[in-house]
Scaffold this active site. Structure first.
Site, PDB file in Angstrom:
ATOM      1  CB  ALA A  58     110.095   5.686 -44.486  1.00  0.00           C
ATOM      2  CE1 TYR A  59     107.200   5.271 -48.984  1.00  0.00           C
ATOM      3  CE2 TYR A  59     104.833   5.519 -49.210  1.00  0.00           C
ATOM      4  CZ  TYR A  59     105.987   4.789 -49.416  1.00  0.00           C
ATOM      5  OH  TYR A  59     105.913   3.575 -50.061  1.00  0.00           O
ATOM      6  N   GLY A  60     108.433  10.927 -45.664  1.00  0.00           N
ATOM      7  CA  GLY A  60     108.435  12.339 -45.290  1.00  0.00           C
ATOM      8  C   GLY A  60     107.196  12.704 -44.504  1.00  0.00           C
TER       9      GLY A  60
END
Length: 343
Positions: A58-60
């Site tokens: 979910a961290y780009g």
């Protein structure tokens, strides 16, 4: 350069550095916009003896940045990533179901350019999924060789215990690590989470040791908050937290330490903490933190810290803190109107 002392990650036998490198700030959309610069930061951290890198799907584009940076050095790294946070609007592209885990792990492996993940963690608890379902899927990933060990993040102590019992009763692989928030300002996990993890031989990778920037010395009472996160995180502007920070700044000055060094040394001083995850965005941030790897806080300093924020307590609530359904949904804590009387 000071030689890094390694600790065993729970009972996995894996040796990790007390400082871990968090990769959220390597995502070009929210952190360092230059992947090449992020790679140089990663390489310098590895050269300094840090061998644990923690990221998440979910961290780009963080996993992709980390994957490219580790080309040729993958075997030197204990690589950790996470699953369960939403990856788009599709309700099935999130959570800890077998359906999503089996898809998500392949995506992470591709982005990280590796054939295995050393530590695969459930990013946040998923009350909608039976923990047996989650552990069954994760066990299959371990048996297939795609994952070496499994863990959780921000899991309440009661859920930690339940997961351990389910694993034992069903003959499944068990969670070996927990990743809770922990800092000078947030010590709530000392009350139950860290003791529970210690009881079951789990390693702990604590996040937010610098208080999401509050413990860098850049935030002062009565002054404009220039932190990048101040615009979207309420707790970064919490007056009570900033008042506590002022007291820690004074303490750090008295003992002759930068506040960042005091904060990191505190985070790794607890016997239940394996590693503290730092998240530098620039090379100067990393250099500052590496300069404090040999700091050891005396009992007197730790006593002074206890006076400012008592053990087992939090100053305010983190925006990213896990909130269980029983607190989110009023219907779970209110009887129907007709059943609320004693008569």
């Amino acid at each position: 350069m000071v030689r890094m002392q390694y600790r065993t990650l729970g009972r996995t036998g894996i040796k990790v550095s007390p400082y871990a490198l968090g990769a959220l700030m390597f995502a070009t959309s929210v952190g360092n916009p230059d992947p090449g610069d992020s790679a140089r930061i990663i390489h310098k951290a590895l050269d300094a003896g840090i061998n644990l890198i923690d990221t998440a799907d979910a961290y780009g584009d963080s996993e992709e940045v980390v994957g490219r940076a580790l080309m040729g050095r993958r075997d030197d790294v204990v690589l950790a990533t996470k699953v369960s946070r939403p990856m788009g609007d599709d309700p099935n592209r999130q959570g800890a179901s077998r359906r999503w885990i089996m898809t998500a792990v392949e995506n992470s492996l591709r982005r990280l350019r590796t054939d295995h993940i050393d530590l695969y963690q459930i990013h946040r608890p998923d009350p909608a999924t039976d923990v047996e379902e989650t552990l069954s899927a994760l066990s299959d990933l371990i048996h297939s060789g795609k994952v070496r060990a499994i863990g959780t993040s921000a899991m309440p102590a009661g859920d930690i215990v339940e997961a351990q019992w389910v694993a034992e009763r069903r003959g499944l692989e068990r969670f070996r690590t927990e990743q809770p928030p922990y800092s000078l300002l947030n010590r709530g996990v000392e009350r139950e989470v860290l003791p529970a993890a210690q009881r079951y031989g789990m390693g702990t990778l604590v996040w937010g040791p610098l208080g999401q920037g509050l413990l860098t010395g850049q935030v002062r009472k009565g002054q404009r908050n220039e932190l990048r996160r101040a615009g979207f995180l309420k707790h970064v502007n919490d007056e009570h937290r900033i008042e506590a920070v002022e007291r820690f700044i004074s303490l750090a000055r008295e003992v002759g330490l930068p506040l960042t060094h005091l904060a990191m040394a505190f985070a790794i001083a607890h016997p239940g903490v394996t590693s503290a995850i730092m998240g530098p965005r620039t090379m100067s941030h990393l250099d500052d933190l590496l300069a404090g790897v040999d700091v050891a806080l005396t009992d007197d300093v730790l006593d002074r810290i206890d006076e400012i924020v008592p053990p087992g307590t939090d100053v305010g609530t983190l925006d990213q803190a896990y909130v269980p359904p029983a607190l989110q949904r009023a219907s779970l804590r209110r009887r129907p109107l007709g059943e609320r009387t004693a008569a």
